[in-house]
Design an enzyme around this catalytic site. Structure first.
Site, PDB file in Angstrom:
ATOM      1  N   GLY A 139      -0.168 -80.118  51.330  1.00 39.29           N
ATOM      2  CA  GLY A 139      -0.684 -78.833  50.900  1.00 39.29           C
ATOM      3  C   GLY A 139       0.205 -77.724  51.402  1.00 39.29           C
ATOM      4  O   GLY A 139       1.177 -77.948  52.112  1.00 39.29           O
TER       5      GLY A 139
ATOM      6  N   GLY B  55      -0.120 -73.757  53.007  1.00 36.21           N
ATOM      7  CA  GLY B  55      -1.014 -72.699  53.461  1.00 36.21           C
ATOM      8  C   GLY B  55      -0.240 -71.439  53.755  1.00 36.21           C
ATOM      9  O   GLY B  55       0.963 -71.359  53.493  1.00 36.21           O
ATOM     10  N   GLY B  56      -0.934 -70.458  54.283  1.00 40.08           N
ATOM     11  CA  GLY B  56      -0.325 -69.176  54.550  1.00 40.08           C
ATOM     12  C   GLY B  56       0.841 -69.251  55.527  1.00 40.08           C
ATOM     13  O   GLY B  56       1.742 -68.430  55.494  1.00 40.08           O
ATOM     14  N   PHE B  57       0.819 -70.250  56.383  1.00 40.17           N
ATOM     15  CA  PHE B  57       1.832 -70.297  57.427  1.00 40.17           C
ATOM     16  C   PHE B  57       2.926 -71.319  57.138  1.00 40.17           C
ATOM     17  O   PHE B  57       3.830 -71.487  57.926  1.00 40.17           O
ATOM     18  CB  PHE B  57       1.184 -70.615  58.771  1.00 40.17           C
ATOM     19  CG  PHE B  57       0.189 -69.579  59.175  1.00 40.17           C
ATOM     20  CD1 PHE B  57       0.626 -68.372  59.692  1.00 40.17           C
ATOM     21  CD2 PHE B  57      -1.164 -69.800  59.033  1.00 40.17           C
ATOM     22  CE1 PHE B  57      -0.276 -67.400  60.069  1.00 40.17           C
ATOM     23  CE2 PHE B  57      -2.074 -68.831  59.403  1.00 40.17           C
ATOM     24  CZ  PHE B  57      -1.634 -67.632  59.927  1.00 40.17           C
TER      25      PHE B  57
ATOM     26  N   VAL C 242       2.339 -78.350  54.640  1.00 47.51           N
ATOM     27  CA  VAL C 242       1.908 -79.448  55.499  1.00 47.51           C
ATOM     28  C   VAL C 242       2.314 -80.770  54.873  1.00 47.51           C
ATOM     29  O   VAL C 242       2.129 -80.985  53.682  1.00 47.51           O
ATOM     30  CB  VAL C 242       0.370 -79.420  55.675  1.00 47.51           C
ATOM     31  CG1 VAL C 242      -0.066 -80.532  56.613  1.00 47.51           C
ATOM     32  CG2 VAL C 242      -0.075 -78.080  56.211  1.00 47.51           C
TER      33      VAL C 242
ATOM     34  N   LYS D 263       2.911 -79.535  60.130  1.00 47.62           N
ATOM     35  CA  LYS D 263       2.960 -78.216  59.499  1.00 47.62           C
ATOM     36  C   LYS D 263       4.331 -77.610  59.769  1.00 47.62           C
ATOM     37  O   LYS D 263       4.750 -77.488  60.916  1.00 47.62           O
ATOM     38  CB  LYS D 263       1.855 -77.310  60.051  1.00 47.62           C
ATOM     39  CG  LYS D 263       1.838 -75.955  59.375  1.00 47.62           C
ATOM     40  CD  LYS D 263       0.678 -75.094  59.844  1.00 47.62           C
ATOM     41  CE  LYS D 263      -0.604 -75.451  59.184  1.00 47.62           C
ATOM     42  NZ  LYS D 263      -0.914 -74.588  58.033  1.00 47.62           N
TER      43      LYS D 263
ATOM     44  N   ASP E  93      -9.346 -67.359  59.327  1.00 47.61           N
ATOM     45  CA  ASP E  93      -9.137 -67.882  57.980  1.00 47.61           C
ATOM     46  C   ASP E  93      -9.997 -69.116  57.751  1.00 47.61           C
ATOM     47  O   ASP E  93      -9.528 -70.137  57.275  1.00 47.61           O
ATOM     48  CB  ASP E  93      -7.655 -68.184  57.749  1.00 47.61           C
ATOM     49  CG  ASP E  93      -7.325 -68.333  56.256  1.00 47.61           C
ATOM     50  OD1 ASP E  93      -8.180 -67.959  55.419  1.00 47.61           O
ATOM     51  OD2 ASP E  93      -6.234 -68.830  55.934  1.00 47.61           O
TER      52      ASP E  93
END
Ligand SMILES: *[C@@H]1O[C@H](CO)[C@@H](O)[C@H](O)[C@H]1NC(C)=O
Ligand SMILES: *[C@@H]1O[C@H](CO)[C@@H](O)[C@H](O)[C@H]1NC(C)=O
Ligand SMILES: *[C@@H]1O[C@H](CO)[C@@H](O)[C@H](O)[C@H]1NC(C)=O
Ligand SMILES: *[C@@H]1O[C@H](CO)[C@@H](O)[C@H](O)[C@H]1NC(C)=O
Ligand SMILES: *[C@@H]1O[C@H](CO)[C@@H](O)[C@H](O)[C@H]1NC(C)=O
Ligand SMILES: *[C@@H]1O[C@H](CO)[C@@H](O)[C@H](O)[C@H]1NC(C)=O
Ligand SMILES: *[C@@H]1O[C@H](CO)[C@@H](O)[C@H](O)[C@H]1NC(C)=O
Ligand SMILES: *[C@@H]1O[C@H](CO)[C@@H](O)[C@H](O)[C@H]1NC(C)=O
Ligand SMILES: *[C@@H]1O[C@H](CO)[C@@H](O)[C@H](O)[C@H]1NC(C)=O
Ligand SMILES: *[C@@H]1O[C@H](CO)[C@@H](O)[C@H](O)[C@H]1NC(C)=O
Ligand SMILES: *[C@@H]1O[C@H](CO)[C@@H](O)[C@H](O)[C@H]1NC(C)=O
Ligand SMILES: *[C@@H]1O[C@H](CO)[C@@H](O)[C@H](O)[C@H]1NC(C)=O
Length: 621
Positions: A308, A310-312, A315, A329, A426
């Site tokens: 996936g 994500g904002g950071f 992953v 991540k 979040d």
């Protein structure tokens, strides 16, 4: 970036493994943690004394495990005592009585300390230690001479300990203990014992013992006996019976001879490394992973391994040659943090351990690459179930309620029970991962610390979070507090009951939104219309309670929203009267419509998300 860390070893590497040279009479092993001191006449000491007395006088100790707490934060004391599973109640009492005096003598002012006596352990702390697996620091004592036929010995030992570990872990909530012997080469017998504090889950117990087992090849290869202790589990094997062997099940039959000599491959997870050779030999377990190994494990961060984004950052799923799976991540490259700050933050966040949080195993730094390594959870995230027209049927109400409770507890831990106060910022269904038993685990906590969104670097106005879960004070003014997480939790609960995402929810009037709809139905007394049609046959009382709690959490007025502690209480209580919710935020009426959708005000800085915590509190020697 090898696992063997550099000069900064004590700073960046967590687990110190103490080796005490064996002596004839086994001295107890003791650790006084440098995590804060109390003074002689303090409330903390009073609470501790009263705990030690009640515990000792209480008859419940008779099953050999005791967990309790006394006092109020910040003087609250938590205590765990565990007797060896084959102890009689009187042996247990006598071991614990002796241990409490020795521990207080050895650690007279430390708020956190632990003693492992011959057949019991006793531990106390200022922080919640129940249901938490702790095995970063393994203390061990080697016994006896070397075994000459190392290959054959290891092969017996390995299968013996595997069986032992699984048996101990599969115990019940008062008893996670196993004994086992097996014939070894040269007509010898290996006797072994394993135990976890029974408040651990089966998985945690198993992985605690596995961690201990993983260091054996490095510390104790070919040794005839050794004893390992950690706060959560212990393991011992010897070539002589050190327990009453009539209590154990029939010996294991010898394992089949392997066709090829099978020395287990060196484990890729960080493990023990000897770093000096004094009386107290310390070995260090790093949280730092080797970048090359992670790259191989994730097949060069291939798209096929991507779980996936994500904002950071993205992953990836990774798999080490020994089969161990991880989630990695890969942080986006422009973090403003320096290496040292980043490492310190990882260490702080890695200390947050709770059964409803995804475990952070370590990190990796190379050039401008920053990776975070997490435990891998097989069942993906909650949104993949709850919003999937087919899979949602697998989540009946009982499971959903368990998930809601689990998330509430994890969040409570972040807000109040952990040493740091963490605001998630979040929280949403895609950040809730599910383990093999569908237990929820919150992921991505502490990101504000790890990926400094930063007050000093000029991008103070950056709002992290996901539209639909963010409360108005955050979206509009950049202000956040624990109550922002409470708001997101409320949205999540309403989504769990209704099976609808807020931002795609249409209701009777197009685009009115889930909160708006839920509020309308609540006012009309027709809340049951909100319930996911696949749930209609389940317990309505609980569902109504959850809708009620959800609405309390999303109230516009921050002060009216409950704390997570109250939420947990409400979820647990069957008879509690809940207060009446006021209007949720973002209800579309003339009052708020005008401010909807505006961008955050550029002039309002985002407040610091967590208390500043000094890094000198890091792991004790
Ligand atoms: C606690 O006291 C010990 C000595 O008794 C001292 O070495 C240590 O630095 C103190 N720790 C803190 C956090 O004050
Ligand atoms: C603790 O209290 C006792 C009696 O109440 C007093 O004599 C002693 O000086 C106190 N000790 C400290 C360190 O305050
Ligand atoms: C606990 O037991 C001791 C004797 O072992 C006794 O003196 C004391 O009064 C007991 N305390 C309580 C609170 O029962
Ligand atoms: C507990 O240990 C102390 C110190 O060793 C001893 O004086 C006392 O008699 C013991 N109490 C019990 C109930 O065994
Ligand atoms: C056991 O083996 C270790 C490493 O192979 C060696 O350093 C040690 O001296 C040996 N001890 C005995 C008692 O033979
Ligand atoms: C837990 O297991 C132990 C040992 O098998 C047994 O004696 C005890 O009754 C069990 N307790 C519960 C609550 O099942
Ligand atoms: C203490 O342990 C028992 C047995 O595992 C468990 O049922 C109980 O909930 C625990 N208490 C706390 C406060 O965690
Ligand atoms: C990974 O990338 C490196 C260099 O970028 C390349 O040499 C290697 O073959 C790649 N490995 C795989 C499995 O794609
Ligand atoms: C990171 O850099 C990218 C482009 O290089 C930019 O779009 C993004 O906003 C930056 N993120 C942060 C946190 O500064
Ligand atoms: C969750 O994962 C476990 C282990 O991979 C699997 O056996 C189970 O079927 C999964 N559950 C669901 C609902 O997918
Ligand atoms: C929920 O969705 C509606 C409609 O898309 C939107 O107006 C509302 O702001 C959303 N609620 C939150 C809390 O973002
Ligand atoms: C955080 O740091 C500020 C300034 O350094 C200090 O005034 C404040 O007391 C600190 N807060 C905590 C909780 O340590």
């Amino acid at each position: 970036m090898k696992i063997g860390c550099s000069k900064l070893v004590l700073f960046f590497c967590f687990a110190l493994i103490h080796l005490l040279i064996p002596t004839a009479a086994q001295r107890p092993l003791i650790r006084c943690y440098n995590a804060g001191n109390y003074t002689s006449n303090s409330t903390y000491r009073e609470n501790l004394d009263s705990l030690l007395t009640t515990m000792f006088n209480n008859s419940k100790i008779d099953y050999g495990f005791y967990n309790l707490s006394a006092g109020e934060s910040p003087d609250k004391v938590y205590l765990i005592a565990l007797c060896r599973g084959d102890n009689s109640p009187s042996e247990c009492r006598s071991c614990i009585n002796g241990s409490r005096y020795e521990l207080l003598k050895a650690c007279p002012y430390q708020k956190e300390a632990i003693i492992w006596g011959e057949t019991c352990s006793l531990r106390y702390s200022y922080r919640s230690i129940f249901n938490i697996m702790e095995a970063r620091i393994v203390t061990y004592r080697i016994n006896g001479a070397n075994f000459s036929d190392v290959e054959a010995f290891n092969s017996v030992l390995r299968s013996l300990l595997d069986s032992l570990r699984n048996r101990a872990a599969s115990g019940n909530s008062t008893h996670k203990f196993a004994l086992q012997s097996a014939p070894a080469p040269k007509f010898k017998t290996i006797y072994s014992l394993a135990e976890c504090t029974p408040d651990l889950s089966e998985l945690d117990c198993n992985s605690c013992l596995q961690r201990v087992q993983n260091i054996i090849p490095q510390c104790c290869d070919g040794r005839q006996g050794a004893k390992f202790v950690t706060p959560s589990c212990d393991l011992r094997y010897e070539l002589y019976p050190f327990y009453d062997s009539s209590a154990e099940p029939p010996p294991l039959s010898p394992p089949p001879q392997p066709l090829v000599p099978s020395e287990s491959p060196p484990p890729d997870l960080p493990t023990a490394t000897l770093v000096d050779t004094d009386d107290q030999i310390s070995a260090v377990e790093c949280l730092q992973f080797d970048f090359g190994k992670i790259r191989v494990a994730t097949q060069n961060f291939s798209d096929a391994n991507k779980l996936g984004e994500g904002g950071f950052g993205a992953v990836y799923k990774g798999r080490f040659p020994n089969g161990h799976e991880i989630a990695v991540k890969r942080l986006s490259k422009n973090s403003s943090q320096g290496e040292i700050e980043f490492k310190n933050e990882v260490m702080l966040v890695a200390r947050l351990q709770h059964r409803h949080l995804v475990r952070l195993l370590g990190f990796c730094l190379e050039g401008d690459e920053r990776l975070l390594v997490y435990e891998f959870l097989p069942n993906a995230s909650l949104d993949r179930f709850i919003f999937d027209p087919v899979k949602r049927a697998q989540l009946n109400w009982e499971k959903r309620y368990k998930i809601i409770e689990g998330i509430a507890r994890g969040l409570l831990y972040l807000h109040e029970d952990s040493q740091l106060r963490i605001i998630h910022r979040d929280l949403k269904t895609s950040n809730i991962l599910l383990d093999a038993y569908m237990n929820p685990k919150i992921s991505d906590f502490g990101m504000a610390r790890l990926f400094q969104t930063d007050q000093t670097q000029g991008n103070t106005n950056r709002i992290v979070g996901t539209y639909g879960y963010m409360p108005p004070e955050y979206v509009l003014h950049g202000q956040f507090s624990v109550k922002s997480d409470v708001f997101s939790f409320g949205v999540l609960v309403l989504e769990m009951v209704s099976g609808q995402k807020n931002h795609t929810f249409c209701g009777e009037n197009n685009g009115e939104g889930l909160l708006n709809y839920a509020w309308k139905k609540w006012k009309d007394g027709t809340t049951s219309n909100l319930v996911d049609p696949t749930l209609r046959t389940d317990s309505t009382i609980e569902m109504m309670k959850c809708i009620h709690i959800g609405l309390l959490c999303v109230q516009e007025n921050v002060v009216n929203r409950p704390t997570m502690a109250s939420v947990v209480l409400m979820l647990n209580s069957e008879s509690m009267t809940l207060s009446i919710p006021s209007r949720p935020a973002f209800v579309m009426d003339s009052h708020t419509r005008s401010s909807m959708g505006t961008t955050p005000s550029r002039s309002s800085p985002v407040q610091a998300s967590v208390n500043n915590v000094s890094i000198t509190e890091l792991d004790p020697r």
